[in-house]
Design a protein around this motif. Structure first.
Motif, short mmCIF file in Angstrom:
data_model
loop_
_atom_site.label_atom_id
_atom_site.label_comp_id
_atom_site.label_asym_id
_atom_site.label_seq_id
_atom_site.Cartn_x
_atom_site.Cartn_y
_atom_site.Cartn_z
N PRO A 1 -21.39 -50.13 28.93
CA PRO A 1 -20.50 -49.26 28.14
C PRO A 1 -20.68 -49.40 26.63
N SER A 2 -20.90 -50.63 26.17
CA SER A 2 -20.99 -50.77 24.71
C SER A 2 -22.28 -50.12 24.19
N GLU A 3 -23.36 -50.24 24.98
CA GLU A 3 -24.61 -49.59 24.57
C GLU A 3 -24.44 -48.07 24.65
N TRP A 4 -23.70 -47.64 25.69
CA TRP A 4 -23.44 -46.20 25.87
C TRP A 4 -22.72 -45.64 24.63
N PHE A 5 -21.69 -46.39 24.19
CA PHE A 5 -20.95 -45.91 23.03
C PHE A 5 -21.86 -45.87 21.79
N ARG A 6 -22.72 -46.87 21.67
CA ARG A 6 -23.57 -46.98 20.47
C ARG A 6 -24.68 -45.91 20.46
N ILE A 7 -25.37 -45.77 21.61
CA ILE A 7 -26.55 -44.88 21.56
C ILE A 7 -26.25 -43.45 22.01
N SER A 8 -25.10 -43.25 22.64
CA SER A 8 -24.85 -41.91 23.17
C SER A 8 -23.62 -41.24 22.55
N VAL A 9 -22.48 -41.97 22.56
CA VAL A 9 -21.23 -41.34 22.10
C VAL A 9 -21.24 -41.18 20.58
N ARG A 10 -21.61 -42.24 19.87
CA ARG A 10 -21.55 -42.18 18.41
C ARG A 10 -22.45 -41.08 17.83
N PRO A 11 -23.71 -40.98 18.28
CA PRO A 11 -24.53 -39.87 17.77
C PRO A 11 -23.95 -38.50 18.14
N ALA A 12 -23.33 -38.42 19.33
CA ALA A 12 -22.72 -37.15 19.73
C ALA A 12 -21.58 -36.77 18.79
N LEU A 13 -20.80 -37.79 18.40
CA LEU A 13 -19.69 -37.55 17.47
C LEU A 13 -20.23 -37.04 16.13
N ARG A 14 -21.31 -37.67 15.68
CA ARG A 14 -21.91 -37.24 14.41
C ARG A 14 -22.40 -35.81 14.53
N GLU A 15 -22.98 -35.50 15.68
CA GLU A 15 -23.57 -34.17 15.92
C GLU A 15 -22.51 -33.06 15.84
N MET A 16 -21.27 -33.40 16.25
CA MET A 16 -20.24 -32.34 16.31
C MET A 16 -19.32 -32.31 15.09
N ARG A 17 -19.81 -32.88 13.97
CA ARG A 17 -18.98 -32.93 12.77
C ARG A 17 -18.48 -31.54 12.34
N THR A 18 -19.43 -30.59 12.31
CA THR A 18 -19.06 -29.25 11.83
C THR A 18 -17.96 -28.65 12.70
N ALA A 19 -18.13 -28.81 14.02
CA ALA A 19 -17.12 -28.26 14.94
C ALA A 19 -15.76 -28.91 14.68
N VAL A 20 -15.76 -30.22 14.42
CA VAL A 20 -14.47 -30.92 14.17
C VAL A 20 -13.83 -30.41 12.89
N TRP A 21 -14.64 -30.18 11.86
CA TRP A 21 -14.07 -29.64 10.61
C TRP A 21 -13.48 -28.25 10.85
N CYS A 22 -14.21 -27.42 11.59
CA CYS A 22 -13.71 -26.06 11.84
C CYS A 22 -12.41 -26.11 12.63
N VAL A 23 -12.37 -26.96 13.65
CA VAL A 23 -11.18 -27.05 14.49
C VAL A 23 -10.00 -27.61 13.66
N SER A 24 -10.29 -28.56 12.77
CA SER A 24 -9.23 -29.11 11.91
C SER A 24 -8.65 -28.01 11.03
N ALA A 25 -9.55 -27.18 10.51
CA ALA A 25 -9.07 -26.06 9.66
C ALA A 25 -8.20 -25.13 10.48
N LEU A 26 -8.63 -24.89 11.73
CA LEU A 26 -7.85 -24.02 12.62
C LEU A 26 -6.46 -24.64 12.89
N GLY A 27 -6.45 -25.95 13.07
CA GLY A 27 -5.18 -26.65 13.29
C GLY A 27 -4.25 -26.49 12.09
N MET A 28 -4.80 -26.56 10.90
CA MET A 28 -4.00 -26.37 9.69
C MET A 28 -3.42 -24.96 9.63
#
Lengths: 479, 315
Positions: free
Chosen positions: A275-302
């Motif tokens: 799990p710790s390797e999974w979070f490091r090599i898979s989840v964290r890069p995925a989070l970085r990859e979806m930055r734009t979507a998170v910003w857009c959704v945050s704006a929508l939330g506002m």
């Protein structure tokens, strides 16, 4: 490039698409299986609806229910318009998969036509004739009403129904193309088309309810907007997968469960060993990859917060609680009753989990569009209640303390969950030469699940613990 | 100039290698016949050459255009007769050819003139207004071939052009292919008809499991696979008492009273010399003829899966 050169260029580029459309339309008008339903639906069916309306009006008038009859008139207009456009689905499936099955698509693919020109030509040929049939049918229906001396719906209502019919036809055809690219036979495509026809029928039902409810038919413009966005996304997805290689690459529909599981598992785990390797090599890069979507959704939330805040002016409900003491008394009694216990944590967590899953289901069905609705609704409600309670005499600081401790985990959890579905949908509609549509879907699904399991679930669990144990006690201690 | 050039062209579908490092060139005015059993990779190769499939590795150029970089230019330069003719059954021949002429960017006067010419050439003019659904198989194939020729392409890729045709129609199409070759075109022909291949090919490529196992001229193929040419000799009188002369590239394969089969290597120089030698030695030779070496046998030998005929030993 001057205007004339640009217009010549556009005309030259569009001409091959027009040649394809012209041939297809001519072919359709030679096919009795297409012509007869369109003729029946545009001539006989509207007449039948006219008759139905007049019968209903007479019947309900006997019991003083004229309003039911009035509401029935635009509803039947919508039905008259919808029936001919349902033919568009049949035509588009035939024009894409049928050609593939009959082998007539390969000579077309051998010509210098660009993929988008072929796509556009077929899209127009599948949409325009049924749509013209639909307009004609609605025209016949309205003319019939006028001839029978029945009051016509308001022009604004007629306009909205014509627009809805148009965008629904576009949505159905663009959805059919996505299905067609995946299917290798008309039979398979017809089965897959349930994914289009069932949501379309449900949509019509919702629209009908709104029409009968009748507070404001103008709310249907939001449906128009949603359908336009959805059609745009479907067209984009269709275009991205409408490639020569993909059209001819698959020859049989075989479900390869091993391959499906392997592809999904690899995309989900990133081949991590723990799990710790999974979070490091898979989840964290995925989070970085979806930055734009998170910003857009945050704006929508506002935006949703502001919408909710302003909604108080329109929906001003009287609330029984108007003081901090009143709220604290309620909190205290709930604590005394052991309401905020371990069971509450599970209950709160499951509730939020349900919202995240709903986001996923809606998002995957609508290319992310409806996936934003749960967050939008939640934030609107938050904005509305905060403003309402504040106007009712509850201090803003108290309200913030009521939200923030667990909100610090819950809101990011919801925002990231929504961002994940938006990003996954963006993956689906992004052109990919390397992957099949099935692979793209599996990877999008794995991406979403990875974020939900790796980020949202833990965040929402912490939020549930804070909400059940800390927030109420903090409020009682502070105020 | 080579109008068709394939260099280490490969195509993989998921884990399946359909075409494996295929290389060949077809020059101006030449016909290359692509042979191979079903599933050998012929259609995949053709589809890569028409820019329908993107090669997994390697490259190909058609009339000087790269198939990956300039797919539209490639397709404009190529005429393709596909395995399934794929006609629109509710159209007639005029409408059908006009439609494709327009798609290939020809002006109306050009495509109408070309259409009339092709319909005349293939004997379809009398049925030009008939619905294509009413056409016989042969007529459909001829119309599909007309479609491939409507824009006068410099490269023709023909997949089974004479299948389902009656002998007269097939002859008409083969004559058309002959005439097209003389007009500076390069043609690739996929066929299972070995007599047709033998008649039309300048060059034969045999594919097996996606790999080229043979790329030679027709004569070269026979020589390489059937072996040394054999001659049948018939005698007026019995030769059972005498042994036929041998040595210097000549081997007596079999001998009976009035007949013998002799292997003669380098027959261009040795065959006439051997005949003269027999006559001078007093043999009453009635007939001296080379035994027809069948391309079919050569082809079957080539695709046979025995270890002796593995790729390395054939190329």
């Amino acid at each position: 490039m001057n205007l004339k050169t640009a217009s010549n260029h556009i005309r030259r580029e569009l001409h091959p698409a027009w040649v394809v459309t012209r041939r297809e339309v001519r072919d359709q008008f030679r096919d009795w299986r297409v012509i007869i339903p369109i003729v029946v639906l545009t001539a006989f069916f509207p007449y039948l609806m006219n008759f139905t309306v007049s019968q209903i009006l007479d019947f309900v008038a006997q019991y003083g229910g004229e309003i039911i009859g009035e509401r029935m008139i635009p509803f039947l207009l919508m039905i008259v318009g919808f029936f001919p456009i349902s033919v568009s689905l049949v035509i588009s499936l035939d024009t894409f998969v049928g050609e593939k099955e009959r082998g007539s698509i390969e000579p077309l693919l051998d010509t210098p036509l660009k993929n988008w020109q072929l796509y556009l030509g077929k899209l127009l040929s599948s949409t325009v004739p049924p749509l013209l049939g639909s307009y004609l049918g609605m025209g016949v229906y309205l003319a019939g009403l006028a001839l029978r001396g029945i009051t016509l719906p308001e022009p604004a209502v007629i306009l909205i129904i014509f627009t809805l019919t148009t965008v629904q036809a576009l949505m159905m055809v663009s959805g059919a193309v996505v299905v067609s690219v995946q299917a290798t036979s008309v039979r398979a495509a017809n089965l897959l088309a349930s994914f289009i026809i069932i949501p379309s029928a449900l949509l019509i039902q919702v629209e009908s309810v709104l029409m009968f409810w009748g507070r404001s038919v103008q709310i249907l413009w939001w449906f128009v907007l949603g359908l336009v966005i959805l059609s745009f996304l479907l067209i984009r997805a269709g275009l991205s997968h409408f490639q020569r290689e993909k059209l001819l690459g698959r020859e049989i529909d075989v479900l390869n469960f091993k391959w499906i599981l392997r592809t999904f598992w690899q995309a989900l785990t990133g081949k991590a060993r723990n799990p710790s390797e999974w979070f490091r090599i898979s989840v964290r890069p995925a989070l970085r990859e979806m930055r734009t979507a998170v910003w857009c959704v945050s704006a929508l939330g506002m935006v949703a917060l502001i919408v909710g805040w302003n909604l108080v002016k329109k929906l001003d409900f009287a609330i029984p609680i108007d003081s901090v003491q009143g709220l604290n008394q309620n909190l205290q009694s709930m604590l005394d009753l052991a309401f905020f216990s371990g069971a509450s944590i599970v209950m709160i967590w499951l509730q939020n989990l349900r919202a995240v899953l709903l986001t996923g289901v809606l998002g995957f069905l609508t290319f992310g569009v409806a996936g934003t609705l749960p967050l939008f609704a939640t934030m609107t409600l938050v904005g509305y209640l905060v403003h309402l309670l504040n106007l009712g005499g509850i201090p803003m600081l108290y309200l913030l303390m009521m939200l923030l401790p667990h909100g610090l985990f819950e809101i990011p959890g919801l925002v990231i969950g929504t961002g994940a579905i938006v990003h996954a949908a963006a993956k689906i509609i992004t052109p990919s030469n390397e992957q099949t549509i099935g692979e793209v879907w599996l990877q999008a699904l794995a991406f979403w699940l990875k974020i939900i399991l790796g980020v949202c679930l833990p965040l929402l669990l912490i939020a549930a613990v804070v909400e059940a144990w800390i927030t109420p006690r903090l409020l009682l201690w502070l105020f | 100039m080579n109008l068709i050039e394939a260099d280490a062209l490969s195509k993989t579908f998921d884990d399946f290698l359909a075409v494996d490092r295929v290389s060949f060139q077809v020059g101006n005015g030449r016909v290359m016949v692509l042979l191979g059993p079903n599933g050998a990779g012929k259609t995949t190769t053709i589809r890569m050459l028409t820019s329908i499939l993107v090669p997994s590795s390697g490259s190909a150029r058609i009339a000087g255009h790269d198939v990956v970089q300039h797919p539209e230019r490639v397709r404009a330069a190529v005429g393709v007769l596909t395995e399934h003719h794929g006609l629109y059954k509710r159209m007639n021949a005029d409408e059908y050819l006009d439609f494709f002429g327009e798609l290939y960017g020809l002006r109306p006067t050009e495509y109408r003139q070309r259409r009339d010419q092709l319909l005349e050439q293939f004997g379809l003019a009398p049925v030009r207004r008939q619905r294509l659904g009413e056409y016989s198989k042969g007529m459909r194939q001829k119309l599909a071939l007309s479609r491939a020729l409507i824009h006068e392409p410099s490269v023709l890729l023909l997949d089974e052009p004479t299948s389902a045709m009656d002998p007269a129609s097939a002859r008409m199409v083969r004559d058309a292919i002959h005439s097209l070759r003389s007009r500076n075109r390069a043609i690739i022909l996929c066929t299972h008809n070995l007599a047709e291949a033998e008649e039309l090919a300048d060059q034969i490529v045999i594919l097996r499991r996606g790999r080229i196992i043979f790329n030679e001229t027709t004569e070269g193929l026979k020589r390489k696979l059937v072996g040394v040419p054999e001659y049948r000799i018939l005698f007026e009188e019995s030769v059972s008492e005498r042994s036929l002369p041998a040595g210097d590239g000549i081997r007596v394969h079999s001998q009976t009273a009035y007949q013998a089969v002799v292997e003669i290597s380098q027959p261009q120089t040795n065959a006439a010399e051997y005949l003269r030698r027999l006559v001078n030695s007093g043999y009453a030779v009635r007939e001296f003829a080379q035994i027809e070496q069948s391309l079919e046998q050569a082809y079957l030998d080539a695709i046979r899966e025995s270890p002796e005929n593995a790729e390395g030993s054939l190329t």
